[in-house]
Design an enzyme around this catalytic site. Structure first.
Site, mmCIF file in Angstrom:
data_model
loop_
_atom_site.group_PDB
_atom_site.id
_atom_site.type_symbol
_atom_site.label_atom_id
_atom_site.label_comp_id
_atom_site.label_asym_id
_atom_site.label_seq_id
_atom_site.Cartn_x
_atom_site.Cartn_y
_atom_site.Cartn_z
ATOM 1 N N SER A 186 -9.462 2.002 3.420
ATOM 2 C CA SER A 186 -8.660 2.745 2.478
ATOM 3 C C SER A 186 -7.679 1.886 1.674
ATOM 4 O O SER A 186 -7.161 2.345 0.657
ATOM 5 C CB SER A 186 -7.892 3.838 3.220
ATOM 6 O OG SER A 186 -6.986 3.271 4.148
ATOM 7 N N LYS A 213 0.850 -1.203 0.000
ATOM 8 C CA LYS A 213 0.000 0.000 0.000
ATOM 9 C C LYS A 213 0.880 1.245 0.000
ATOM 10 O O LYS A 213 1.908 1.281 0.701
ATOM 11 C CB LYS A 213 -0.894 -0.030 1.248
ATOM 12 C CG LYS A 213 -1.877 1.127 1.358
ATOM 13 C CD LYS A 213 -2.708 1.002 2.639
ATOM 14 C CE LYS A 213 -3.736 2.111 2.771
ATOM 15 N NZ LYS A 213 -4.513 2.022 4.034
ATOM 16 N N SER A 266 -9.375 -0.269 7.663
ATOM 17 C CA SER A 266 -8.852 -0.201 6.291
ATOM 18 C C SER A 266 -8.216 -1.469 5.746
ATOM 19 O O SER A 266 -7.964 -1.546 4.549
ATOM 20 C CB SER A 266 -7.842 0.933 6.172
ATOM 21 O OG SER A 266 -8.530 2.131 6.001
HETATM 22 N N1 GLN Z 1 -12.628 4.553 6.986
HETATM 23 C C1 GLN Z 1 -11.994 4.940 8.207
HETATM 24 C C2 GLN Z 1 -11.542 6.374 8.097
HETATM 25 O O1 GLN Z 1 -11.817 6.966 7.113
HETATM 26 C C3 GLN Z 1 -10.833 4.039 8.527
HETATM 27 C C4 GLN Z 1 -9.698 4.234 7.621
HETATM 28 C C5 GLN Z 1 -8.469 3.451 8.007
HETATM 29 O O2 GLN Z 1 -8.537 2.432 8.687
HETATM 30 N N2 GLN Z 1 -7.325 3.970 7.589
HETATM 31 O O3 GLN Z 1 -10.943 6.912 8.957
#
Ligand code: GLN
Length: 489
Positions: A158, A83, A182
């Protein structure tokens, strides 16, 4: 032999060590598939074929020359996607943001370095929501990744690029990060296995910071065993991250015996709420019954503070993000635009470099931390966070693992939540509490809905008991086929 990209990491290692395939062949098979399919999936932000071929060639030479084959690095010649939130020395690292469009880190993240030392070959960096803020990859400043099961759907986020890459066989495994879901949510939306380790289990050094008290580095793979293989190499204390813990990482015993007797599975009532897609609930309950038929006992439990997790997370995560993102000032690295004075440098670099969701979080977080409001918002949220953590500690006095859905729905349509941040935040209602508590969780596929979109279950363990999660996930995967399903591409 079937296509090389269908092999699990363990299978590929057997072929490599028997000399039946080379890392060059394996890597080339992935590069060819990426060239053919990634234009429609868009899992990769940066594709590194030259680096991959160089590393694969070096891996083959090392294997050929080694006198003692048992002393070879454990993942020698295995391709991997990473990632774009994790630094790899001298490789562009955008974090899905324009502000880091030309950032080339001078160092590698500890987790990546450990895997490089173990012999992996880097295929490229995967797409993500900008600064890992989002649940669909639609917040990437570059493009949206498409769900390989249905190209009109999001892959989750994400770490959507990583999950899509694994299920589309554009990588045998991929790294991600999980601050509020994420790894688990995209794993669930794409039908792959993903681990979010205990906070403090894997070093955050070289992971671009979002919410520092929540951030973890995780792994996506085809099954629990492959994921555990990578996880065991990445995990463990690191002098570069003071929050990483000196707690031994137990080696998981992957016996071929799917016996779960003695395992107590807790099912929290707060995770089966109104609004959950009925097919999701059904698949989760069926998976729990399957675990029961394998010997586990099932217990109704309560995590009473669950309803506060979403508001608490959306105070703590943006507050920490607003502090972490202050470093992008246009001076030291990243986008730099100015009209000859310092104020315009800050305004233009940050104004043009950050996307709207990131700006929203910076504003929310700055407000929550501002003088006069700090105690009422951030301070209060931290107190409620302790209550949420205690819910889990109490539950784990009576059960070994907790089973819940990963997300209330299967993959939603691209664009469906783009103009409604709250609807997007609600997608993470079942994953956020776990980061607040810091406990580990694994997401594994347990079925499909009527539109052929994958459904994932989340198994939570007590702190530093990833081994138990891997064991149960593996036992389940020994007796089911969901993790073997792949989309027609
Ligand atoms: N969707 C959550 C956020 O927007 C978690 C994102 C993540 O785990 N990086 O914060």
């Amino acid at each position: 032999m079937t296509s090389l990209t269908t092999l699990s990491i363990r299978e590929a290692l057997v072929e490599l060590s028997a000399g039946r395939i080379s890392s060059l062949e394996l890597t080339q098979a992935y590069l060819d598939r990426i060239a053919k399919l990634d234009p429609k999936i868009k899992a990769y932000l940066t594709f590194t074929p030259d680096l991959a071929m160089k590393q694969a060639k070096a891996a083959d030479e090392k294997r050929k020359k080694a006198r003692d084959k048992t002393a070879l690095p454990p993942l020698l010649g295995i391709p991997l996607a990473v990632k774009d939130v994790l630094a790899i020395q001298d490789l562009r690292c955008t974090c899905g943001s324009r502000i880091l469009e030309n950032y080339y880190p001078p160092f590698s993240a500890t987790t990546v370095q450990r895997l490089l030392d173990a012999g992996v070959v880097i295929l490229g960096k995967t797409n993500m929501d900008e600064f890992a803020m989002g649940s669909s990859t639609e917040n990437s400043a570059y493009f949206t990744t498409h769900n390989p099961w249905n190209l009109t759907r999001v892959p989750g986020g994400s770490s959507g690029g990583s999950a899509a890459a694994v299920v589309a066989q554009l990588a045998p495994a991929a790294l991600g990060s999980d601050t509020g879901g994420s790894v688990r949510q995209p794993a669930s939306f794409c039908g792959v296995t993903g681990i979010k380790p205990t906070y403090g289990r894997c070093s955050r050094y070289g992971l671009i910071a979002y919410g520092s008290s929540l951030d973890t580095v995780g792994v996506f793979g085809r099954d629990a065993r492959d994921v555990a293989l990578l996880y065991e190499i990445m995990a463990g204390a690191d002098p570069f991250d003071a929050t990483s813990m000196e707690i031994p990482v137990p080696h998981v015993d992957f016996s071929q015996n799917p016996d779960l007797s003695g395992i107590r599975v807790g099912v929290p009532q707060e995770y089966f709420i109104e609004g959950i897609q009925p097919e999701v609930e059904k698949a989760i309950r069926t998976a729990i019954l399957q675990m029961k038929s394998m010997g586990a006992s099932v217990h109704a439990i309560s995590l009473p503070h669950t309803k506060y997790a979403l508001p608490v997370y959306y105070l703590i995560a943006p507050a920490e993000a607003s502090a972490n993102l202050a470093r992008y000032d246009g001076i030291r690295f990243g986008l730099s635009e100015n009209e000859g004075n310092l104020l315009s440098l800050f305004k233009n670099s940050r104004g043009n470099g950050f996307g709207s969701e990131v700006k929203r979080r910076i504003m929310l977080g700055t407000y929550a931390l501002s003088a006069g409001y700090y105690d009422a918002y951030y301070g209060q949220a931290q107190k409620v966070r302790t209550l949420i953590k205690q819910d889990f500690e109490k539950a784990f006095e009576h059960v070994d693992v907790i089973a819940t859905p990963v997300a209330p729905t299967t993959a939603f349509k691209i664009g469906e939540h783009s103009n409604d941040p709250l609807a997007m935040y609600l997608e993470d209602v079942f994953t956020l509490p776990i980061n607040l508590a810091g406990v580990p969780a694994i997401a594994i596929p347990v079925g499909f809905d009527s539109e052929n979109l994958p459904i994932g279950i989340q198994l939570l363990g007590s702190h530093f008991r990833e081994d138990q999660l891997f064991k149960i996930a593996h036992a389940y995967q020994l007796t089911t086929e969901w993790h073997k399903k792949t989309p027609d591409l």
